[in-house]
Write an enzyme that holds these catalytic residues in place. Structure first.
Site, PDB file in Angstrom:
ATOM      1  N   ASP A  49       0.837  -1.197   0.000  1.00 57.68           N
ATOM      2  CA  ASP A  49       0.000   0.000   0.000  1.00 57.68           C
ATOM      3  C   ASP A  49       0.878   1.255   0.000  1.00 57.68           C
ATOM      4  OD1 ASP A  49      -2.929   1.152   0.812  1.00 57.68           O
ATOM      5  OD2 ASP A  49      -1.358   2.269   1.862  1.00 57.68           O
ATOM      6  N   TYR A  54       2.579   9.991  -0.249  1.00 58.55           N
ATOM      7  CA  TYR A  54       3.728   9.442   0.485  1.00 58.55           C
ATOM      8  C   TYR A  54       5.053   9.754  -0.191  1.00 58.55           C
ATOM      9  CZ  TYR A  54       0.100   6.443   2.621  1.00 58.55           C
ATOM     10  OH  TYR A  54      -1.022   5.953   3.250  1.00 58.55           O
ATOM     11  N   LYS A  79      -3.067   5.985  -4.183  1.00 60.10           N
ATOM     12  CA  LYS A  79      -4.198   6.876  -3.904  1.00 60.10           C
ATOM     13  C   LYS A  79      -4.006   8.216  -4.610  1.00 60.10           C
ATOM     14  CE  LYS A  79      -3.916   4.888   0.735  1.00 60.10           C
ATOM     15  NZ  LYS A  79      -2.522   4.392   0.658  1.00 60.10           N
ATOM     16  N   HIS A 112      -7.968   9.624  -1.499  1.00 62.32           N
ATOM     17  CA  HIS A 112      -7.276   9.669  -0.212  1.00 62.32           C
ATOM     18  C   HIS A 112      -8.136  10.264   0.915  1.00 62.32           C
ATOM     19  CE1 HIS A 112      -2.865   9.439   1.226  1.00 62.32           C
ATOM     20  NE2 HIS A 112      -3.680   9.261   2.250  1.00 62.32           N
TER      21      HIS A 112
END
Length: 287
Positions: A49, A54, A79, A112
């Site tokens: 994931d 990120y 996402k 998200h």
């Protein structure tokens, strides 16, 4: 009950999702991310994931490529971030994510947050066109399954009334020591409507370690506190996404299939409320 990391749950899209995922939030891009993803896949994880936010999709992709595990055996999630909500911007963000990951399709693509800062006055103005773009990606065969993150019951009810393809996953904050009524309602509503609930921050970002109740239960079962936290999520019918960049802890966190926490001990763990919320309330739209 599950017996290994490769056991799966059936998604409403018809695909299978491994019952535990490897989280990469705050894992630095570059060698740290590459090596942690490789170690996770070597330890038996088949579910990785990540997210645009990120900023490590490149490292995740290189870790997958260097793992030696066939692409078809790995379930990959990313996402779309809040600043890219909207039809064209979601499609562009997807293309960028897929390029960074070095993949030709995604197993799961998620929104998200339901309420983005740019659409804080009416989140539907961002969410609806974002969802239409994600449905197009499914129709084109670029994404197998779509879903949401951090969505409460009213967000889901609104989306269900608009969508052609219903969300198959809701990834929410769900962990030991956090019992927000809205969040618990979201989990139950999601499950009741055929969605898999993924639990982000199942290790409480380290804030639960040392809690006397958690420590006592871990000692009773001869397990680490992290293993109890992951197992607790599984026994609450959620799919945990434990994250660590410490290579030795990656297989340890996944060693949760040879025991079951008793009803009595689950009740004791459930009674702890001291960790609290780790992220913002989903209605705040602060990003």
């Amino acid at each position: 009950m599950f017996s290994s990391l490769t056991d799966t749950l059936k998604l409403s899209s018809g695909y299978e999702i491994p019952c535990v995922g490897f989280g990469t939030y705050l894992t630095p891009d570059g060698d740290t991310c590459v090596n942690s993803v490789k170690a996770a896949l070597a330890a038996g994880y088949r579910h990785i994931d990540t997210a645009e936010f990120y900023m490590n999709e490149d490292g995740v992709g290189r870790g997958i490529a260097r793992s030696g595990v066939p692409r078809g055996d790995i379930f990959v999630t990313t996402k779309v971030w809040n600043t890219h909500q909207g039809y064209d911007s979601t499609l562009a963000a997807f293309d960028a994510s897929l390029k960074k990951l070095g993949l030709d399709y995604l197993d799961l693509y998620l929104v998200h947050w339901p309420v983005a800062k740019d659409f804080a006055d009416d989140y539907r103005k961002g969410l609806f066109p974002t969802w239409r773009a994600m449905e197009r990606l499914v129709d084109e065969g670029l994404v197998r399954t779509i879903g949401v993150c951090n969505s409460l019951r009213h967000h889901l009810e609104t989306l269900f009334g608009e969508c052609n393809i219903p969300p198959a996953v809701n990834q929410i904050e769900f962990h030991f020591g956090f019992a927000d009524p809205d969040q618990l309602e979201a989990a139950e509503f999601s499950k009741a409507n055929g969605m898999v609930v993924e639990a982000w921050a199942p290790l409480c970002r380290g804030r639960a370690f040392g809690n006397p109740v958690l420590k006592a239960v871990a000692e009773k079962y001869g397990k680490s506190e992290a293993q109890i936290l992951v197992r607790w999520c599984i026994q609450h019918d959620t799919l945990p996404l434990p994250k660590t960049a410490t290579l030795s802890r990656i297989p340890e966190n996944a060693d949760v299939f040879d025991f079951e926490i008793s009803t009595e001990d689950m009740t004791a763990l459930d009674a702890v409320k001291s960790v609290g919320r780790l992220g913002p309330h989903p209605d705040q739209g602060k990003y």
